[in-house]
Design a protein around this motif. Structure first.
Motif, PDB file in Angstrom:
ATOM      1  N   VAL A  93       0.832  -1.206   0.000  1.00  9.82           N
ATOM      2  CA  VAL A  93       0.000   0.000   0.000  1.00  9.82           C
ATOM      3  C   VAL A  93       0.866   1.256   0.000  1.00  9.82           C
ATOM      4  O   VAL A  93       0.394   2.351  -0.294  1.00  9.82           O
ATOM      5  CB  VAL A  93      -0.966   0.034   1.203  1.00  9.82           C
ATOM      6  N   GLY A  94       2.139   1.100   0.328  1.00 11.05           N
ATOM      7  CA  GLY A  94       3.059   2.212   0.511  1.00 11.05           C
ATOM      8  C   GLY A  94       3.789   2.024   1.811  1.00 11.05           C
ATOM      9  O   GLY A  94       3.576   1.032   2.519  1.00 11.05           O
ATOM     10  N   ILE A  95       4.665   2.968   2.156  1.00 12.48           N
ATOM     11  CA  ILE A  95       5.408   2.837   3.410  1.00 12.48           C
ATOM     12  C   ILE A  95       5.225   4.035   4.329  1.00 12.48           C
ATOM     13  O   ILE A  95       5.803   4.096   5.408  1.00 12.48           O
ATOM     14  CB  ILE A  95       6.911   2.587   3.154  1.00 12.48           C
ATOM     15  N   GLY A  96       4.412   5.005   3.910  1.00 14.41           N
ATOM     16  CA  GLY A  96       4.114   6.146   4.764  1.00 14.41           C
ATOM     17  C   GLY A  96       2.957   5.848   5.696  1.00 14.41           C
ATOM     18  O   GLY A  96       2.126   4.968   5.440  1.00 14.41           O
ATOM     19  N   ASP A  97       2.865   6.614   6.773  1.00 12.76           N
ATOM     20  CA  ASP A  97       1.813   6.370   7.764  1.00 12.76           C
ATOM     21  C   ASP A  97       0.415   6.534   7.178  1.00 12.76           C
ATOM     22  O   ASP A  97      -0.524   5.840   7.589  1.00 12.76           O
ATOM     23  CB  ASP A  97       1.986   7.313   8.948  1.00 12.76           C
ATOM     24  N   ASP A  98       0.254   7.457   6.237  1.00 15.15           N
ATOM     25  CA  ASP A  98      -1.061   7.672   5.645  1.00 15.15           C
ATOM     26  C   ASP A  98      -1.541   6.463   4.848  1.00 15.15           C
ATOM     27  O   ASP A  98      -2.714   6.383   4.488  1.00 15.15           O
ATOM     28  CB  ASP A  98      -1.032   8.897   4.721  1.00 15.15           C
ATOM     29  N   CYS A  99      -0.632   5.540   4.547  1.00 13.16           N
ATOM     30  CA  CYS A  99      -0.982   4.371   3.734  1.00 13.16           C
ATOM     31  C   CYS A  99      -1.438   3.181   4.571  1.00 13.16           C
ATOM     32  O   CYS A  99      -1.874   2.171   4.009  1.00 13.16           O
ATOM     33  CB  CYS A  99       0.231   3.944   2.894  1.00 13.16           C
TER      34      CYS A  99
END
Length: 377
Positions: A93-99
């Motif tokens: 999904v991604g690696i940032g917190d928003d993901c």
């Protein structure tokens, strides 16, 4: 920066609580820290009850951390002994917190809700771990299989301790990044879970195998042409994961200015938007490097320890499901991995389908449903 603000706020809250606690031994992995409501985006339609748990787990280099997971309950009364548990290991999904899955929900909403809803309707509770660093403090060491196995097992430990309606018997199912996480979990579930849990087996779809070999030649002008934007995006996430797991490698020193810019963007951007940006910009992976990764001493060993799927040591049945038109992972390598496991006498079953990476998730249901049912028999 979104990650920095989120992590700072979370850390401040945790610190405030810790200052009022007596000094004690380290909190064991799998210990619940808190239970909070799920966002609407992360709530599986049809779930009779759903919540987000924060629990203790492990991240890169065996460092303790806080991780999160979503827990979904089927409708009706639980059977004797509690609802059997499916640990869902989600894809990239991604690696940032928003993901984070338990905050933003799945990247492939219709596919995942249909798929997980099928398991829910079959009478399974679902524990969906985010993986360390997704929605909680710290960086996410993308595709670090040992970390993800810890996160999945610890999520099941925490959820079953928190909810008496959950059984201790469980299986792990994962797709793509989560397919690799499911394979790693299958290898280490009994060891990491101990006598507390009753691990039964695993299903992995779209499993990325032998990725370490693909990365060996990467460097200036290699590869020299544009790839599937998703593939380039995965490599950007892997480079971030290497930075997190092996800071001593100084991955930034291998990058051009453009490379550094894209890797930095990948630290925050979720898969869909980042892949779209990579495609629109016509990014060529070989243009992002100032020197070859092969200059890293023992590069093969480093990448194998980080990415290499275990080829032995499985103690419960594993079903590998692979789409023959899958271009997000290297399908021949996944088939090779299954053949290696079979040659090594491991309890693995391979099924293939005339579909792509995403399509394999639902295409595999006619095989995975009876397979999982037999594990709980």
């Amino acid at each position: 920066m979104r990650r920095t603000a989120f992590a700072a706020a979370f850390a401040l809250a945790c610190t405030a609580g810790l200052l009022n606690m007596p000094v004690a031994a380290a909190v064991p992995a799998g210990t619940i820290e808190s239970v909070v409501p799920l966002t609407q985006a992360a709530t599986l339609p049809g779930a009779a009850q759903a919540s987000r748990i924060l629990y203790r787990s492990t991240t890169a280099n065996d460092a303790p951390t806080t991780a999160s997971a979503a827990v979904y309950f089927p409708p009706g009364e639980p059977p004797a002994g509690g609802w059997p548990v499916i640990a869902w290991a989600h894809g990239t999904v991604g690696i940032g917190d928003d993901c984070a899955y338990s905050a933003a929900g799945p990247g492939a909403v219709e596919r995942d809700w249909t798929y997980l809803g099928t398991w829910l309707q079959q009478g399974y509770a679902i524990v969906a771990a985010d993986y360390a660093g997704l929605g909680t403090p710290g960086e996410h060491p993308y595709l670090n299989g040992i970390v993800e196995a810890h996160n999945v097992v610890d999520a099941v430990t925490a959820a079953t301790a928190q909810y008496s309606s959950l059984a201790k018997k469980w299986v792990v199912i994962g797709q793509s990044q989560g397919g690799a996480a499911a394979v790693y979990t299958a290898r280490y579930a009994t060891e990491f879970g101990g006598p507390w849990l009753d691990y039964r087996g695993a299903v992995g779809t779209g499993v990325p195998a032998y990725i370490e070999e693909v990365l060996l030649p990467i460097g200036p002008h290699v590869p020299p042409v544009k790839l599937n934007p998703n593939v380039t995006t995965y490599v950007l996430y892997i480079l971030n994961g290497l930075r997190t797991t092996y800071p001593e490698l100084n991955i930034d020193s291998f990058l051009t200015d453009a490379g550094h810019s894209w890797v930095t963007q990948a630290r925050e951007a979720c898969l869909g938007p980042l892949s779209d940006a990579v495609g629109a910009a016509g990014v060529v992976l070989g243009d992002l490097f100032s020197r070859p990764l092969a200059q890293i001493p023992d590069l093969r060993g480093v990448l194998t320890r980080y990415l290499g799927l275990p080829e032995s040591g499985y103690d419960k049945p594993v079903l590998l499901a692979q789409g023959l038109r899958d271009t997000d992972v290297i399908t021949p390598q996944t088939l090779r991995f299954a053949a290696v496991l079979q040659a090594n006498g491991q309890p693995v079953t391979l099924r293939t389908y005339p579909t792509d990476h995403s399509g394999t998730v639902t295409a595999s249901l006619p095989d995975s449903l009876p397979f999982v049912r037999s594990l709980f028999g």
